[in-house]
Design a protein around this motif. Sequence first.
Motif, short mmCIF file in Angstrom:
data_model
loop_
_atom_site.label_atom_id
_atom_site.label_comp_id
_atom_site.label_asym_id
_atom_site.label_seq_id
_atom_site.Cartn_x
_atom_site.Cartn_y
_atom_site.Cartn_z
N GLY A 210 0.78 -1.23 0.00
CA GLY A 210 0.00 0.00 0.00
C GLY A 210 0.81 1.28 0.00
N MET A 211 1.77 1.38 0.92
CA MET A 211 2.54 2.62 1.02
C MET A 211 3.39 2.85 -0.23
SD MET A 211 1.33 3.73 3.72
CE MET A 211 2.27 5.25 3.71
N LEU A 212 3.92 1.76 -0.79
CA LEU A 212 4.71 1.87 -2.02
C LEU A 212 3.85 2.38 -3.18
CD1 LEU A 212 7.63 1.26 -2.94
CD2 LEU A 212 6.83 -0.98 -3.70
N VAL A 213 2.61 1.89 -3.25
CA VAL A 213 1.69 2.33 -4.31
C VAL A 213 1.35 3.80 -4.15
CG1 VAL A 213 -0.66 2.05 -5.18
CG2 VAL A 213 0.72 0.04 -4.73
N ILE A 214 1.15 4.25 -2.91
CA ILE A 214 0.86 5.67 -2.67
C ILE A 214 2.02 6.54 -3.13
CG2 ILE A 214 0.57 7.42 -0.86
CD1 ILE A 214 -1.10 5.42 0.69
N VAL A 215 3.24 6.14 -2.77
CA VAL A 215 4.44 6.91 -3.17
C VAL A 215 4.54 6.99 -4.69
CG1 VAL A 215 6.96 6.91 -3.16
CG2 VAL A 215 5.71 6.43 -1.05
N MET A 216 4.33 5.85 -5.36
CA MET A 216 4.42 5.84 -6.82
C MET A 216 3.31 6.68 -7.45
SD MET A 216 5.56 2.06 -8.05
CE MET A 216 7.26 1.51 -7.86
N PHE A 217 2.12 6.63 -6.87
CA PHE A 217 1.00 7.42 -7.40
C PHE A 217 1.29 8.91 -7.29
CE2 PHE A 217 -3.55 8.96 -6.81
CZ PHE A 217 -3.85 8.90 -8.17
N VAL A 218 1.82 9.33 -6.15
CA VAL A 218 2.17 10.75 -5.97
C VAL A 218 3.26 11.16 -6.95
CG1 VAL A 218 3.20 12.41 -4.36
CG2 VAL A 218 1.47 10.81 -3.54
N ILE A 219 4.27 10.32 -7.13
CA ILE A 219 5.35 10.61 -8.09
C ILE A 219 4.79 10.75 -9.50
CG2 ILE A 219 7.41 9.64 -9.22
CD1 ILE A 219 8.15 8.42 -6.49
N LEU A 220 3.87 9.84 -9.87
CA LEU A 220 3.27 9.90 -11.20
C LEU A 220 2.43 11.17 -11.39
CD1 LEU A 220 2.20 6.18 -11.70
CD2 LEU A 220 3.82 7.44 -13.11
N LEU A 221 1.66 11.54 -10.38
CA LEU A 221 0.86 12.77 -10.48
C LEU A 221 1.75 14.00 -10.65
CD1 LEU A 221 -1.96 12.22 -7.81
CD2 LEU A 221 -2.13 12.05 -10.29
N ILE A 222 2.84 14.06 -9.89
CA ILE A 222 3.78 15.17 -10.02
C ILE A 222 4.42 15.17 -11.40
CG2 ILE A 222 5.97 16.12 -9.18
CD1 ILE A 222 5.19 15.04 -6.38
N SER A 223 4.81 13.98 -11.88
CA SER A 223 5.46 13.86 -13.19
C SER A 223 4.54 14.34 -14.30
CB SER A 223 5.88 12.41 -13.45
OG SER A 223 6.78 11.96 -12.48
N TYR A 224 3.29 13.89 -14.28
CA TYR A 224 2.35 14.29 -15.33
C TYR A 224 1.98 15.77 -15.23
CZ TYR A 224 1.68 9.63 -17.26
OH TYR A 224 1.87 8.44 -17.90
N THR A 225 1.97 16.31 -14.02
CA THR A 225 1.74 17.75 -13.87
C THR A 225 2.86 18.55 -14.53
OG1 THR A 225 0.57 17.39 -11.77
CG2 THR A 225 1.39 19.62 -12.21
N VAL A 226 4.10 18.12 -14.29
CA VAL A 226 5.27 18.77 -14.91
C VAL A 226 5.19 18.65 -16.43
CG1 VAL A 226 7.78 18.63 -15.18
CG2 VAL A 226 6.76 18.43 -12.90
N ILE A 227 4.81 17.47 -16.92
CA ILE A 227 4.70 17.25 -18.37
C ILE A 227 3.60 18.13 -18.96
CG2 ILE A 227 4.04 15.56 -20.14
CD1 ILE A 227 5.37 13.41 -18.31
N PHE A 228 2.45 18.23 -18.31
CA PHE A 228 1.36 19.06 -18.80
C PHE A 228 1.77 20.53 -18.87
CE2 PHE A 228 -1.86 15.71 -17.59
CZ PHE A 228 -2.38 15.57 -18.87
N VAL A 229 2.48 21.00 -17.85
CA VAL A 229 2.95 22.40 -17.84
C VAL A 229 3.90 22.63 -19.01
CG1 VAL A 229 4.36 24.07 -16.57
CG2 VAL A 229 2.64 22.71 -15.35
N LYS A 230 4.81 21.70 -19.24
CA LYS A 230 5.75 21.81 -20.36
C LYS A 230 5.03 21.85 -21.69
CE LYS A 230 9.84 21.43 -22.45
NZ LYS A 230 10.89 22.46 -22.40
#
Length: 313
Positions: free
Chosen positions: A205-225
């Motif tokens: 569970g905790m690993l999935v949460i960490v990965m989900f947060v990382i993915l959301l941040i990554s896609y936010t950065v990509i969308f801004v770019k």
Amino acid sequence: MEQQNLSSTVTEFVLLGLTQNAELQRCLFVVFFIVYLTTWLGNFTIITTVITSHRLHTPMYFLLANLAFLDVSDSSVNAPKLLLGLLSQRRTISFNECILQMFFFHFIAGAMVVVLVVMAADRYIAIYKPLRYLTIMNRGVCMGLVAGAWLGGLAHSAVQIGLILQLPFCGPNIVDNFYCDIPQVIKLACTDIYLVELLMVSNGGMLVIVMFVILLISYTVIFVKIKTHVTDGKHKALSTCGSQITVVCLQFIPCIFIYARPFRKLPMDKLASIIYTVITPMLNPMIYTLRNAEMKKAIRRLISRILSSGKKL
């Protein structure tokens, strides 16, 4: 349905399934049979299209084909047992079969999580390093990343099942679900499971949460770019990333709900399991196909070739 004698070792589990209503079971069988066939058809179409279309021999579509294969595999671990349970009143599963079902389910799901992370990294490189994209994401790198995803899934599953096998099962054998999964099975152990449960929630569970947060941040950065710097192909880039973030949410949110909390029974557990194991593998190919013009064109070309070859015969 009788429980095992408390002094004996459990040799099989009884799956309660989704409902005990016979009429509802028949309706659900038809619905989920159609869903399962659609899952196979949609994902097999993507895999075949990527293999046969030279225009789709790129890192993004290579990863998409691997995700489609994982979707079919993931659905095939649990959906057949669900369908059989809806047809039969006897819903038992042997202890060894239950362990194997949990192993392959978490093996494939773990690999899928890593592939989704790799797909986000692929889009990041494509947007931020467009000139070096094909050099960085070459065939060898893509193959290595996919192999790493499978190894990551294997490691995750091995840890989870290794912890389960340390537990004694000598009492109740009724699993309140339509398939064997760790949150339900671990509760049937006839020993204190606090530490094991803590380790499993941390590993899963905790690993999935960490990965989900990382993915959301990554896609936010990509969308801004994309919004601020990309001019050529902006709509295509936004559509591709939009599809991927939709799939990520469908995959991660039910997963977090099930595994990132103490294993207590909640009314929404079975619904979350249905979404995670049966519905999402069907929706993924639809999302990628409907929002991807290049994929739709490739599928039309494939269908045209199949129809033309059929006419010649």
